[in-house]
Scaffold this motif. Structure first.
Motif, PDB file in Angstrom:
ATOM      1  N   GLY A  11       0.838  -1.197   0.000  1.00 16.28           N
ATOM      2  CA  GLY A  11       0.000   0.000   0.000  1.00 16.28           C
ATOM      3  C   GLY A  11       0.869   1.242   0.000  1.00 16.28           C
ATOM      4  N   ALA A  12       0.380   2.294   0.655  1.00 14.58           N
ATOM      5  CA  ALA A  12       1.051   3.600   0.618  1.00 14.58           C
ATOM      6  C   ALA A  12       2.508   3.513   1.079  1.00 14.58           C
ATOM      7  N   ILE A  13       2.710   3.094   2.333  1.00 10.92           N
ATOM      8  CA  ILE A  13       4.088   3.121   2.849  1.00 10.92           C
ATOM      9  C   ILE A  13       4.889   1.935   2.312  1.00 10.92           C
ATOM     10  N   ASP A  35       0.692  -9.004  -1.181  1.00 10.68           N
ATOM     11  CA  ASP A  35      -0.367  -8.157  -0.639  1.00 10.68           C
ATOM     12  C   ASP A  35      -1.650  -8.953  -0.731  1.00 10.68           C
ATOM     13  N   ILE A  36      -2.539  -8.724   0.227  1.00 14.68           N
ATOM     14  CA  ILE A  36      -3.824  -9.423   0.200  1.00 14.68           C
ATOM     15  C   ILE A  36      -4.576  -9.052  -1.075  1.00 14.68           C
ATOM     16  N   ASN A  37      -4.244  -7.880  -1.596  1.00 17.01           N
ATOM     17  CA  ASN A  37      -4.763  -7.435  -2.894  1.00 17.01           C
ATOM     18  C   ASN A  37      -3.699  -7.779  -3.946  1.00 17.01           C
ATOM     19  N   ARG A  38      -3.915  -8.902  -4.630  1.00 11.30           N
ATOM     20  CA  ARG A  38      -2.879  -9.428  -5.539  1.00 11.30           C
ATOM     21  C   ARG A  38      -2.540  -8.449  -6.659  1.00 11.30           C
ATOM     22  N   SER A  74       1.911  -4.032   5.946  1.00 13.28           N
ATOM     23  CA  SER A  74       0.477  -4.300   5.762  1.00 13.28           C
ATOM     24  C   SER A  74      -0.296  -3.595   6.881  1.00 13.28           C
ATOM     25  N   TRP A  75      -1.617  -3.777   6.922  1.00 15.24           N
ATOM     26  CA  TRP A  75      -2.449  -3.211   7.979  1.00 15.24           C
ATOM     27  C   TRP A  75      -1.955  -3.580   9.364  1.00 15.24           C
ATOM     28  N   GLY A  76      -2.090  -2.646  10.290  1.00 15.83           N
ATOM     29  CA  GLY A  76      -1.692  -2.892  11.677  1.00 15.83           C
ATOM     30  C   GLY A  76      -2.183  -4.226  12.243  1.00 15.83           C
ATOM     31  N   PRO A  77      -3.478  -4.574  12.098  1.00 13.21           N
ATOM     32  CA  PRO A  77      -3.968  -5.829  12.706  1.00 13.21           C
ATOM     33  C   PRO A  77      -3.311  -7.091  12.155  1.00 13.21           C
ATOM     34  N   ARG A 156      -0.672  16.928  14.127  1.00 15.41           N
ATOM     35  CA  ARG A 156      -1.813  17.371  13.318  1.00 15.41           C
ATOM     36  C   ARG A 156      -1.701  16.858  11.887  1.00 15.41           C
ATOM     37  N   ASN A 157      -2.741  16.184  11.431  1.00 17.21           N
ATOM     38  CA  ASN A 157      -2.845  15.759  10.030  1.00 17.21           C
ATOM     39  C   ASN A 157      -3.876  16.676   9.363  1.00 17.21           C
ATOM     40  N   PRO A 158      -3.709  16.981   8.073  1.00 18.44           N
ATOM     41  CA  PRO A 158      -4.723  17.819   7.427  1.00 18.44           C
ATOM     42  C   PRO A 158      -6.078  17.119   7.382  1.00 18.44           C
ATOM     43  N   VAL A 160      -7.872  12.657   7.305  1.00 18.10           N
ATOM     44  CA  VAL A 160      -7.581  11.217   7.319  1.00 18.10           C
ATOM     45  C   VAL A 160      -8.600  10.496   6.443  1.00 18.10           C
ATOM     46  N   PRO A 161      -8.193   9.324   5.907  1.00 16.72           N
ATOM     47  CA  PRO A 161      -9.116   8.601   5.025  1.00 16.72           C
ATOM     48  C   PRO A 161     -10.294   7.993   5.786  1.00 16.72           C
ATOM     49  N   ASP A 162     -11.285   7.492   5.064  1.00 12.47           N
ATOM     50  CA  ASP A 162     -12.510   6.972   5.692  1.00 12.47           C
ATOM     51  C   ASP A 162     -12.271   5.795   6.627  1.00 12.47           C
ATOM     52  N   PHE A 163     -11.247   4.951   6.292  1.00 11.01           N
ATOM     53  CA  PHE A 163     -11.025   3.778   7.150  1.00 11.01           C
ATOM     54  C   PHE A 163     -10.453   4.167   8.516  1.00 11.01           C
ATOM     55  N   TYR A 164      -9.989   5.405   8.626  1.00 10.78           N
ATOM     56  CA  TYR A 164      -9.395   5.870   9.882  1.00 10.78           C
ATOM     57  C   TYR A 164     -10.537   6.238  10.822  1.00 10.78           C
ATOM     58  N   LYS A 165     -10.756   5.426  11.855  1.00  9.34           N
ATOM     59  CA  LYS A 165     -11.889   5.687  12.743  1.00  9.34           C
ATOM     60  C   LYS A 165     -11.624   5.094  14.120  1.00  9.34           C
ATOM     61  N   ASP A 167     -10.515   4.316  17.571  1.00  3.49           N
ATOM     62  CA  ASP A 167      -9.439   4.814  18.438  1.00  3.49           C
ATOM     63  C   ASP A 167      -8.146   5.069  17.671  1.00  3.49           C
ATOM     64  N   MET A 168      -8.215   5.171  16.354  1.00  2.00           N
ATOM     65  CA  MET A 168      -6.973   5.266  15.564  1.00  2.00           C
ATOM     66  C   MET A 168      -6.151   6.526  15.847  1.00  2.00           C
ATOM     67  N   ALA A 169      -6.797   7.587  16.358  1.00  2.00           N
ATOM     68  CA  ALA A 169      -5.996   8.771  16.709  1.00  2.00           C
ATOM     69  C   ALA A 169      -4.947   8.367  17.752  1.00  2.00           C
ATOM     70  N   THR A 171      -4.184   4.728  18.472  1.00  2.00           N
ATOM     71  CA  THR A 171      -3.459   3.506  18.090  1.00  2.00           C
ATOM     72  C   THR A 171      -2.646   3.645  16.801  1.00  2.00           C
ATOM     73  N   ASP A 172      -2.974   4.628  15.964  1.00  3.47           N
ATOM     74  CA  ASP A 172      -2.253   4.770  14.694  1.00  3.47           C
ATOM     75  C   ASP A 172      -1.399   6.046  14.656  1.00  3.47           C
ATOM     76  N   SER A 173      -1.880   7.131  15.281  1.00  2.86           N
ATOM     77  CA  SER A 173      -1.144   8.404  15.200  1.00  2.86           C
ATOM     78  C   SER A 173      -0.339   8.684  16.473  1.00  2.86           C
ATOM     79  N   ASP A 271       1.935  16.345   4.214  1.00  2.00           N
ATOM     80  CA  ASP A 271       1.972  14.888   4.074  1.00  2.00           C
ATOM     81  C   ASP A 271       3.078  14.309   4.961  1.00  2.00           C
ATOM     82  N   TRP A 272       2.738  13.267   5.744  1.00  2.00           N
ATOM     83  CA  TRP A 272       3.761  12.639   6.595  1.00  2.00           C
ATOM     84  C   TRP A 272       4.920  12.087   5.776  1.00  2.00           C
ATOM     85  N   LYS A 273       4.626  11.653   4.536  1.00  2.00           N
ATOM     86  CA  LYS A 273       5.703  11.081   3.700  1.00  2.00           C
ATOM     87  C   LYS A 273       6.815  12.091   3.467  1.00  2.00           C
TER      88      LYS A 273
HETATM   89  P1  NAI Z   1      -8.533   0.026   2.292  1.00  2.00           P
HETATM   90  O1  NAI Z   1      -9.770  -0.390   3.005  1.00  2.00           O
HETATM   91  O2  NAI Z   1      -8.646   0.846   1.061  1.00  2.00           O
HETATM   92  O3  NAI Z   1      -7.679  -1.256   1.824  1.00  2.00           O
HETATM   93  C1  NAI Z   1      -7.344  -2.263   2.706  1.00  2.00           C
HETATM   94  C2  NAI Z   1      -6.820  -3.488   1.981  1.00  2.00           C
HETATM   95  O4  NAI Z   1      -6.825  -4.561   2.908  1.00  2.00           O
HETATM   96  C3  NAI Z   1      -7.580  -3.937   0.773  1.00  2.00           C
HETATM   97  O5  NAI Z   1      -6.652  -4.209  -0.224  1.00  2.00           O
HETATM   98  C4  NAI Z   1      -8.322  -5.188   1.218  1.00  2.00           C
HETATM   99  O6  NAI Z   1      -8.338  -6.163   0.228  1.00  2.00           O
HETATM  100  C5  NAI Z   1      -7.472  -5.681   2.371  1.00  2.00           C
HETATM  101  N1  NAI Z   1      -8.253  -6.385   3.417  1.00  2.00           N
HETATM  102  C6  NAI Z   1      -9.577  -6.504   3.505  1.00  2.00           C
HETATM  103  N2  NAI Z   1      -9.921  -7.283   4.532  1.00  2.00           N
HETATM  104  C7  NAI Z   1      -8.790  -7.639   5.144  1.00  2.00           C
HETATM  105  C8  NAI Z   1      -8.484  -8.446   6.299  1.00  2.00           C
HETATM  106  N3  NAI Z   1      -9.414  -9.050   7.016  1.00  2.00           N
HETATM  107  N4  NAI Z   1      -7.194  -8.587   6.656  1.00  2.00           N
HETATM  108  C9  NAI Z   1      -6.261  -7.998   5.954  1.00  2.00           C
HETATM  109  N5  NAI Z   1      -6.488  -7.232   4.867  1.00  2.00           N
HETATM  110  C10 NAI Z   1      -7.727  -7.059   4.456  1.00  2.00           C
HETATM  111  O7  NAI Z   1      -7.646   0.739   3.407  1.00  2.00           O
HETATM  112  P2  NAI Z   1      -6.291   1.493   3.172  1.00  2.00           P
HETATM  113  O8  NAI Z   1      -6.550   2.882   2.800  1.00  2.00           O
HETATM  114  O9  NAI Z   1      -5.558   0.691   2.178  1.00  2.00           O
HETATM  115  O10 NAI Z   1      -5.487   1.513   4.637  1.00  2.00           O
HETATM  116  C11 NAI Z   1      -5.296   0.484   5.659  1.00  2.00           C
HETATM  117  C12 NAI Z   1      -3.982   0.710   6.534  1.00  2.00           C
HETATM  118  O11 NAI Z   1      -3.222   1.813   6.069  1.00  2.00           O
HETATM  119  C13 NAI Z   1      -4.156   1.047   8.019  1.00  2.00           C
HETATM  120  O12 NAI Z   1      -3.309   0.226   8.787  1.00  2.00           O
HETATM  121  C14 NAI Z   1      -3.667   2.499   8.218  1.00  2.00           C
HETATM  122  O13 NAI Z   1      -2.943   2.663   9.399  1.00  2.00           O
HETATM  123  C15 NAI Z   1      -2.783   2.746   7.085  1.00  2.00           C
HETATM  124  N6  NAI Z   1      -2.761   4.097   6.481  1.00  2.00           N
HETATM  125  C16 NAI Z   1      -2.667   5.288   7.161  1.00  2.00           C
HETATM  126  C17 NAI Z   1      -2.668   6.527   6.519  1.00  2.00           C
HETATM  127  C18 NAI Z   1      -2.704   7.796   7.262  1.00  2.00           C
HETATM  128  O14 NAI Z   1      -2.346   8.847   6.736  1.00  2.00           O
HETATM  129  N7  NAI Z   1      -3.134   7.771   8.461  1.00  2.00           N
HETATM  130  C19 NAI Z   1      -2.627   6.603   5.094  1.00  2.00           C
HETATM  131  C20 NAI Z   1      -2.828   5.344   4.454  1.00  2.00           C
HETATM  132  C21 NAI Z   1      -2.888   4.177   5.143  1.00  2.00           C
END
Ligand code: NAI
Ligand code: NAD
Ligand code: ISE
Length: 337
Positions: A11-13, A35-38, A74-77, A156-158, A160-165, A167-169, A171-173, A271-273
């Protein structure tokens, strides 16, 4: 000798770190991705050039005999699973923060690493490699402002994306402040309190924003951190240490000062990057170099565990509105400073 690296999470990082490892830093090559997303893994592999394996699972990448060391982005979890599998395979692993999303999971990693008898894990707390934070630490160590009494910070971030919700402020920031402040003042935390001010109209119902997080250290230093992830105006990291004899402040990122149209000002990054671009480079170059020598010098699994314990306490303090003690078991001799 080239360190052959496999990267889980494109993904991003993940993509950013791959560019560094493959094209910017020295001594490493990216030989495998997953990646889980091939499609994402496939597309990323094509940008690297050369013979890059695209594996169907993180475990298959870790098992690949061509992979000397693993980078988990990959994702934190999902971090716990891949770090434990790397330890089981005896391969060094650089894991992006957080090491794990709960203290219990981080402890399982600590216990597995100790049982393996080898230091294999480094956590991606890159602020320790930032020039500004390093200068601030040197100033404190030199005694220039006397003993530290208080620390005032902002994260301070400008936006955050929709998935950021949820307690992420925290656990993530905020995990970045948990790690870097402990390193900066060389002290551990004993309690926390979390205050939720009026919510910004830019946030969503599933995300409290901003937060004020208070920490107290063993020696009585008081820390306050504003975490405001929809501040709109830019990506802005502030840190000011108040000492007995003076005040030391984290330098602003270098930028041209403009006098124009009756205004005096500097641009602010968004941007943090970009804000930590140098720190990521230094962090990963050091990781390549030390990994080749069979050493780990950066933030350890123990640091990742300490951060997770503190982060869990902050989440509890947020829920209860009360002061929550932070108690961490004694540092194992395996992780002696
Ligand atoms: P997203 O929802 O767009 O994509 C998540 C990906 O994970 C998809 O490719 C999906 O196929 C996959 N996925 C779905 N279910 C899963 C499961 N059960 N286990 C593992 N993977 C699964 O979300 P997005 O934008 O890709 O970000 C997720 C991660 O990125 C978080 O850990 C977050 O901390 C970090 N992040 C933080 C940013 C920030 O500025 N705070 C910027 C971008 C990402
Ligand atoms: P992202 O969502 O852009 O990338 C994560 C990738 O991991 C996605 O491509 C996703 O498909 C993949 N993934 C998720 N689960 C997986 C699994 N089980 N197996 C394989 N792939 C999986 O997120 P990001 O911004 O790149 O963040 C990734 C990690 O890096 C997070 O832990 C985040 O906290 C951390 N991060 C650190 C910094 C820093 O400043 N040090 C900055 C940003 C992100
Ligand atoms: C992101 O995941 C990071 O790690 C950034 O460094 C941080 O500033 C941001 O708030 C996080 O969401």
């Amino acid at each position: 000798m080239t360190l052959n690296v496999g990267v889980i999470g494109t993904g991003a990082i993940g993509q950013d770190h791959i560019k560094r490892l493959a094209h910017k830093l020295t001594g490493a090559a990216v030989v495998a991705v997953n990646d889980i997303n091939r499609d994402s893994a496939q597309a990323t592999a094509a940008t690297i050039g050369g013979d890059v394996a695209v594996h169907g699972s993180g475990q298959a990448l870790i098992d690949d005999p061509k992979v000397d060391a693993v980078v988990v982005t990959s994702w934190g979890p999902s971090h716990e699973e891949f770090v434990l599998a790397s330890i089981a395979a005896g391969k060094p692993v650089f894991c992006e923060k957080p090491l794990a999303t709960t203290a219990a999971a981080a402890l399982r990693i600590v216990e597995a690493e100790i049982a393996s008898g080898r230091h294999l894990v480094q956590v991606g707390f890159m602020r320790r490699y930032d020039r500004g934070y390093r200068m601030l630490k040197e100033t404190l160590k030199a005694g220039t402002i006397g003993e530290a009494l208080m620390v005032h910070c902002a994260h301070r971030n400008p936006s955050v994306p929709d998935f950021y919700k949820g307690d992420m402020a925290i656990t993530d920031s905020f995990v970045h402040e948990i790690d870097v402040l402990r390193w900066l003042i060389d002290d551990d935390y004993v309690s926390t309190q979390v205050i939720i001010p009026r919510r910004t109209r830019r946030s969503r119902p599933d995300l409290d924003d901003p937060h004020i997080i208070l920490l107290e250290t063993r020696s009585g230093i008081r820390i306050d951190v504003e975490v405001f992830v929809n501040c709109a105006y830019g990506y802005d990291i502030q840190c000011e240490v108040v000492g007995e004899d003076g005040i030391a402040r984290l330098p602003e990122p270098m930028s041209i000062q403009l006098r124009k149209e009756e205004r005096l000002g500097n641009a602010i990054l968004n941007d943090w990057k970009l804000r930590f671009i140098e720190a990521y480079d230094v962090e990963l170059q050091e990781w390549i170099d030390t990994t080749k020598r069979g050493e780990v010098h950066g933030p350890s699994a123990w640091d990742g565990y300490f951060t997770a314990v503190t982060s869990d306490a902050c989440v509890e303090a947020k829920r209860s509105g009360k002061l929550v003690p932070i108690s961490v078991r004694d540092r194992p001799s395996f992780y002696a400073r």
